[in-house]
Design a protein around this motif. Structure first.
Motif, PDB file in Angstrom:
ATOM      1  N   VAL A   1       0.839  -1.200   0.000  1.00 16.68           N
ATOM      2  CA  VAL A   1       0.000   0.000   0.000  1.00 16.68           C
ATOM      3  C   VAL A   1       0.871   1.246   0.000  1.00 16.68           C
ATOM      4  N   LEU A   2       0.456   2.237  -0.797  1.00 16.39           N
ATOM      5  CA  LEU A   2       1.121   3.541  -0.826  1.00 16.39           C
ATOM      6  C   LEU A   2       0.143   4.580  -0.277  1.00 16.39           C
ATOM      7  N   PRO A   3       0.331   5.026   0.988  1.00 16.11           N
ATOM      8  CA  PRO A   3      -0.573   6.032   1.566  1.00 16.11           C
ATOM      9  C   PRO A   3      -0.189   7.447   1.140  1.00 16.11           C
ATOM     10  N   ILE A   4      -1.172   8.201   0.694  1.00 12.73           N
ATOM     11  CA  ILE A   4      -0.975   9.580   0.243  1.00 12.73           C
ATOM     12  C   ILE A   4      -1.846  10.494   1.099  1.00 12.73           C
ATOM     13  N   VAL A   5      -1.261  11.580   1.588  1.00 12.06           N
ATOM     14  CA  VAL A   5      -2.030  12.578   2.334  1.00 12.06           C
ATOM     15  C   VAL A   5      -1.906  13.921   1.620  1.00 12.06           C
ATOM     16  N   LEU A   6      -3.044  14.501   1.261  1.00  8.24           N
ATOM     17  CA  LEU A   6      -3.073  15.843   0.699  1.00  8.24           C
ATOM     18  C   LEU A   6      -3.424  16.809   1.824  1.00  8.24           C
ATOM     19  N   LEU A   7      -2.502  17.687   2.171  1.00  4.07           N
ATOM     20  CA  LEU A   7      -2.677  18.650   3.257  1.00  4.07           C
ATOM     21  C   LEU A   7      -2.902  20.018   2.610  1.00  4.07           C
ATOM     22  N   LEU A   8      -4.158  20.476   2.600  1.00  7.08           N
ATOM     23  CA  LEU A   8      -4.557  21.590   1.750  1.00  7.08           C
ATOM     24  C   LEU A   8      -4.996  22.805   2.562  1.00  7.08           C
ATOM     25  N   ASP A   9      -4.435  23.951   2.218  1.00  6.67           N
ATOM     26  CA  ASP A   9      -4.776  25.230   2.842  1.00  6.67           C
ATOM     27  C   ASP A   9      -6.113  25.722   2.268  1.00  6.67           C
ATOM     28  N   THR A  10      -7.134  25.872   3.142  1.00  3.16           N
ATOM     29  CA  THR A  10      -8.430  26.422   2.696  1.00  3.16           C
ATOM     30  C   THR A  10      -8.745  27.703   3.458  1.00  3.16           C
ATOM     31  N   SER A  11      -7.713  28.473   3.798  1.00  8.03           N
ATOM     32  CA  SER A  11      -7.920  29.738   4.509  1.00  8.03           C
ATOM     33  C   SER A  11      -8.551  30.762   3.564  1.00  8.03           C
ATOM     34  N   GLY A  12      -8.972  31.900   4.118  1.00  9.23           N
ATOM     35  CA  GLY A  12      -9.699  32.902   3.344  1.00  9.23           C
ATOM     36  C   GLY A  12      -8.948  33.420   2.133  1.00  9.23           C
ATOM     37  N   SER A  13      -7.612  33.444   2.192  1.00  9.14           N
ATOM     38  CA  SER A  13      -6.834  33.962   1.065  1.00  9.14           C
ATOM     39  C   SER A  13      -6.909  33.065  -0.167  1.00  9.14           C
ATOM     40  N   MET A  14      -7.434  31.852  -0.001  1.00 11.71           N
ATOM     41  CA  MET A  14      -7.585  30.937  -1.145  1.00 11.71           C
ATOM     42  C   MET A  14      -8.930  31.128  -1.844  1.00 11.71           C
ATOM     43  N   SER A  15      -9.719  32.102  -1.417  1.00 13.74           N
ATOM     44  CA  SER A  15     -11.052  32.309  -1.993  1.00 13.74           C
ATOM     45  C   SER A  15     -10.963  32.662  -3.479  1.00 13.74           C
ATOM     46  N   GLY A  16     -12.062  32.398  -4.185  1.00 16.19           N
ATOM     47  CA  GLY A  16     -12.151  32.769  -5.599  1.00 16.19           C
ATOM     48  C   GLY A  16     -11.498  31.759  -6.507  1.00 16.19           C
ATOM     49  N   GLN A  17     -10.742  32.256  -7.473  1.00 12.70           N
ATOM     50  CA  GLN A  17     -10.145  31.379  -8.484  1.00 12.70           C
ATOM     51  C   GLN A  17      -9.179  30.351  -7.899  1.00 12.70           C
ATOM     52  N   PRO A  18      -8.356  30.688  -6.875  1.00 18.56           N
ATOM     53  CA  PRO A  18      -7.445  29.674  -6.331  1.00 18.56           C
ATOM     54  C   PRO A  18      -8.160  28.420  -5.840  1.00 18.56           C
ATOM     55  N   ILE A  19      -9.244  28.590  -5.046  1.00 21.02           N
ATOM     56  CA  ILE A  19      -9.937  27.407  -4.526  1.00 21.02           C
ATOM     57  C   ILE A  19     -10.655  26.659  -5.641  1.00 21.02           C
ATOM     58  N   ASN A  20     -11.150  27.396  -6.646  1.00 21.97           N
ATOM     59  CA  ASN A  20     -11.798  26.739  -7.785  1.00 21.97           C
ATOM     60  C   ASN A  20     -10.803  25.886  -8.566  1.00 21.97           C
ATOM     61  N   GLU A  21      -9.606  26.438  -8.799  1.00 28.41           N
ATOM     62  CA  GLU A  21      -8.578  25.687  -9.528  1.00 28.41           C
ATOM     63  C   GLU A  21      -8.086  24.489  -8.714  1.00 28.41           C
ATOM     64  N   LEU A  22      -8.031  24.655  -7.390  1.00 29.36           N
ATOM     65  CA  LEU A  22      -7.642  23.539  -6.531  1.00 29.36           C
ATOM     66  C   LEU A  22      -8.668  22.414  -6.625  1.00 29.36           C
ATOM     67  N   ASN A  23      -9.961  22.757  -6.599  1.00 32.62           N
ATOM     68  CA  ASN A  23     -11.012  21.740  -6.740  1.00 32.62           C
ATOM     69  C   ASN A  23     -10.902  21.005  -8.077  1.00 32.62           C
ATOM     70  N   GLN A  24     -10.609  21.759  -9.148  1.00 30.01           N
ATOM     71  CA  GLN A  24     -10.447  21.120 -10.455  1.00 30.01           C
ATOM     72  C   GLN A  24      -9.228  20.205 -10.473  1.00 30.01           C
ATOM     73  N   GLY A  25      -8.174  20.624  -9.764  1.00 32.34           N
ATOM     74  CA  GLY A  25      -6.982  19.785  -9.671  1.00 32.34           C
ATOM     75  C   GLY A  25      -7.263  18.457  -9.001  1.00 32.34           C
ATOM     76  N   LEU A  26      -8.106  18.467  -7.964  1.00 31.32           N
ATOM     77  CA  LEU A  26      -8.467  17.224  -7.273  1.00 31.32           C
ATOM     78  C   LEU A  26      -9.245  16.282  -8.193  1.00 31.32           C
ATOM     79  N   VAL A  27     -10.107  16.849  -9.036  1.00 24.36           N
ATOM     80  CA  VAL A  27     -10.845  16.027 -10.003  1.00 24.36           C
ATOM     81  C   VAL A  27      -9.866  15.375 -10.978  1.00 24.36           C
ATOM     82  N   THR A  28      -8.910  16.168 -11.462  1.00 19.34           N
ATOM     83  CA  THR A  28      -7.894  15.631 -12.374  1.00 19.34           C
ATOM     84  C   THR A  28      -7.093  14.526 -11.706  1.00 19.34           C
ATOM     85  N   PHE A  29      -6.750  14.743 -10.435  1.00 16.82           N
ATOM     86  CA  PHE A  29      -5.986  13.754  -9.674  1.00 16.82           C
ATOM     87  C   PHE A  29      -6.734  12.415  -9.636  1.00 16.82           C
TER      88      PHE A  29
END
Length: 726
Positions: free
Chosen positions: A520-548
């Motif tokens: 088994v290969l365990p992977i942990v994604l530790l993601l910053d969801t603070s207020g400064s990630m609002s708008g396009q950054p959080i949207n692009e991060l969500n799209q990145g997770l779908v791609t992943f």
């Protein structure tokens, strides 16, 4: 020199000296240039005609010829004949029944042997001289090959030494032979002469006389030559559907960026944009062709090829550009990108197929080979070269997982291929991994009905395995494909007679992987969801997770071996997703708010990993070193120093692999104190989350194909990391 002047000069030489002297002059006219040593060599080798009659050429004829008006001294002990004189003498040699075409080829053969020693001379002058003489010799022995070598020289000159074009034009005129390929090359050479003199309309007129295919001229006999990009822009036909003025202006602006910017990221972005708006525009097509032909950046070349296919589908230069990257790159990640791009645009293309087959046959990286196999399946599933490539993988791959996957592919596209059963038997005989042996035995059971080789393989499993589950499985499968086989019965009896350890208990409730014997290969994604990630950054991060998720689900082996957990942090730490297999992983939709509690989040991750590793150990599950990816765009608002110390200790003790990625606004100094010294933090280029998660999925796939504990070289970060800020 005019023909009558050349004839007068030859007549004067003939009147002054004997017929034997003129015979030597005719032989000596074939080389482009003469040295005393070469001329003595010709004199010594051709003292008889083709009927073996003695010519009686005196040795003094060598110096008489060199010092005569037929030769001009052009260097230290280097002499040339005027082109018109040379052609007139060669025509005499050809028309003379004592010599003819046979003697021309004999002199050419001598010249070829004479200059071969200097083709690799350390002095460029000698190399250049030998190469030109080789072309001259081949013009009479194999004129098509002479054309091919001249074509290669022209294409080298475009990028390396444009001044050399005029020399090549002259050489083409001197070596011209009456075959279609040479006739067309001569027209092309004249065009290059006009092009070099900046007479572009004259150059265009000559090129228009020839057959143009994409960015190349077809000379016939499978010989093509590329057109310089500047000239191609003039030749290109106007688009069938002209773009509006605003679009054409935008295309011009993008081409200017591509041509002038010193920033490769900006150039790639302009190339991507050109691919969206330049449909059918000849100027856009010519611009992308120029990028493919001239760029030294492999990733830029891939992007240009993909954009070219969008705006000019079927353009051979797009595939040629990707194949060039595949053939030359030393970077496995770049190679993977080129393979995937080729998969999209190379449907049925023989050059694309050949490029992928070459990867399968030559790459040292099993994962890269496997990606090439998958792409080959898609673009031409029944291609015999694809089948042959898969057979080679089955027979030679050192990695058992790669071999098993090649077998699986071969079963899909060529079910009756005997290499499938032979490969499975080889796996059974050689593997040290019981799970691999079980998979091979199971596959044999599906396809080996009545096959003697399959039966023998299963019998060997029963006789040699130390694993009772494997022995039972092999016996049951053998009974299905060969009912009544005594080895099947003996195997089952041995299982029954074996003492089982009934005290061993497995906590079935805790393990999603209870039926999975893979490491088994365990992977942990530790993601910053603070207020400064609002708008396009959080949207692009969500799209990145779908791609992943999409990328990992494409990899059958990774889907069995990888477990993913997601932890987010802002003012609080949230375990959004505990460890699950890839096929159970659902990308969450994240939102941004609050402060940046990085320190506490790291401590939670470290505890989560240690707990998970304990579960693996307690249940006898082998595992890879866990991988943690931290993504943040700010500076920690809590106490992060203790967490940083723990990260460094964990990494030093090889308890996990830790990667930190900063988004615009991140405090790189603090990240550098948190991340291990051997994996310093990297800054994300813009909001390239999709490219980041593609890289992560490729990295995970590469690790999951290794043996736990092995060192694995991860792909390049060029597609997403900002090299100017790291």
């Amino acid at each position: 020199m005019k023909l009558d002047a050349a004839q007068r000069r030859i007549a004067a030489f003939e009147k002054r000296f004997s017929d034997a002297h003129i015979d030597l002059a005719c032989h000596a006219a074939l080389p482009l240039a003469l040295t005393p040593d070469l001329l003595y060599c010709i004199w010594g080798n051709f003292q008889r005609d083709i009927e073996q009659n003695f010519l009686g050429i005196p040795w003094i004829a060598v110096s008489d010829l060199i010092l005569s008006s037929l030769c001009d001294e052009v260097g230290d002990e280097l002499y040339e004949m005027d082109q018109t004189v040379r052609q007139e003498l060669l025509e005499r040699l050809k028309q003379n029944r004592r010599f003819g075409k046979e003697r021309l080829q004999e002199v050419a053969g001598l010249l070829l042997a004479y200059v071969r020693r200097d083709l690799n001379h350390p002095d460029f002058y000698y190399q250049d001289f030998a190469e030109s003489q080789t072309w001259a010799a081949l013009a009479y022995i194999n004129p098509q090959e002479s054309v091919r070598r001249l074509v290669a020289a022209f294409e080298r000159a475009y990028g390396e030494n444009p001044a050399d074009l005029m020399r090549l034009v002259t050489l083409t005129e001197m070596l011209h032979q009456p075959i279609p390929e040479f006739e067309k090359l001569l027209i092309f050479a004249r065009a290059m002469g006009h092009y070099r003199r900046k007479k572009y309309e004259d150059a265009k007129g000559e090129i228009k006389k020839l057959t143009i295919k994409g960015d190349r001229v077809d000379l016939g006999n499978n010989i093509t030559i590329s057109i310089p990009p500047e000239l191609l822009e003039l030749i290109a036909s106007p688009p069938d559907t002209p773009q509006d003025e605003a679009t054409q202006k935008k295309i011009a602006e993008l081409l200017k960026v591509i041509k002038t910017t010193q920033n490769e990221n900006s150039r790639r972005q302009a190339i991507r944009s050109l691919g969206e708006i330049g449909q059918g525009n000849p100027i856009a097509i010519a611009g992308l062709l120029k990028v493919i032909q001239t760029t030294q950046d492999e990733y830029t070349c891939i992007q240009a090829a993909v954009s070219l296919e969008k705006i000019d589908p079927g353009n051979p230069a797009a595939i040629a550009g990707l194949v060039k990257v595949i053939e030359t790159t030393q970077d496995e990640y770049t190679l993977l990108l080129a393979i995937r791009s080729l998969e999209k645009i190379g449907q049925g293309n023989s050059e694309a197929i050949a490029g992928l087959v070459e990867i399968i046959e030559t790459t040292e990286d099993d994962y890269t080979r496997w990606q090439a196999i998958r792409s080959l399946e898609k673009i031409d599933p029944g291609n015999p070269e694809a089948i042959a490539g898969l057979v080679k993988v089955v027979q030679t791959a050192w990695n058992e997982n790669t071999r098993m996957q090649a077998i699986s592919s071969l079963r899909k596209i060529d079910p009756g291929n005997p290499a499938v059963i032979a490969g499975l038997v080889k796996v059974i005989e050689t593997t040290q991994n019981e799970n691999t042996r079980k998979q091979a035995a199971e596959s044999l059971g599906k396809i080996g009905q009545g096959n003697l080789e399959a039966i023998a393989g299963l019998v060997k499993v029963i006789e040699t395995t130390q694993d009772e589950d494997t022995r039972m499985q092999a016996a049951e499968i053998l009974e299905k494909i060969d009912p009544g086989n005594p080895a099947a019965i003996a195997g089952l009896v041995k299982v029954i007679e074996t003492n089982w350890n009934e005290d061993k208990e497995i906590d079935f409730t805790q393990l999603s992987f209870v039926a999975n014997f893979e490491p088994v290969l365990p992977i942990v994604l530790l993601l910053d969801t603070s207020g400064s990630m609002s708008g396009q950054p959080i949207n692009e991060l969500n799209q990145g997770l779908v791609t992943f998720q999409e990328e990992l689900n494409k990899d059958a082996l990774a889907s069995m071996r990888v477990e993913v957990a997601i932890i987010t942090f802002n003012s609080f730490v949230n375990i959004v997703q505990d460890f699950v297999k890839v096929n159970q992983f659902k990308p969450p939709h994240l939102s941004a708010s609050g402060t940046t509690g990085t320190g506490k989040a790291i401590e939670v991750v470290l505890n989560l990993i240690e707990d998970r590793k304990a579960v693996y150990r307690n249940n006898g599950i082998d595992y890879y070193s866990p991988l943690v990816l931290l993504i943040t765009d700010g500076s920690p608002t809590d106490n992060w120093q203790n967490a940083a110390k723990m990260v460094r200790e964990f990494a030093a003790n090889k308890k996990f692999n830790f990667f930190a990625v900063g988004v615009d606004g991140a405090d790189l100094d603090i990240l550098s104190q948190i991340a291990p010294t051997d994996t310093p933090p990297l800054m994300l280029r813009g909001l390239s989350f999709v490219q980041l998660f593609q890289w992560l999925s490729y990295s995970i796939s590469a690790v999951s194909r290794s043996i736990p504990g092995d060192q694995v070289t991860l792909p390049s970060t060029i597609s997403w990391a900002d090299s100017n800020r790291n």
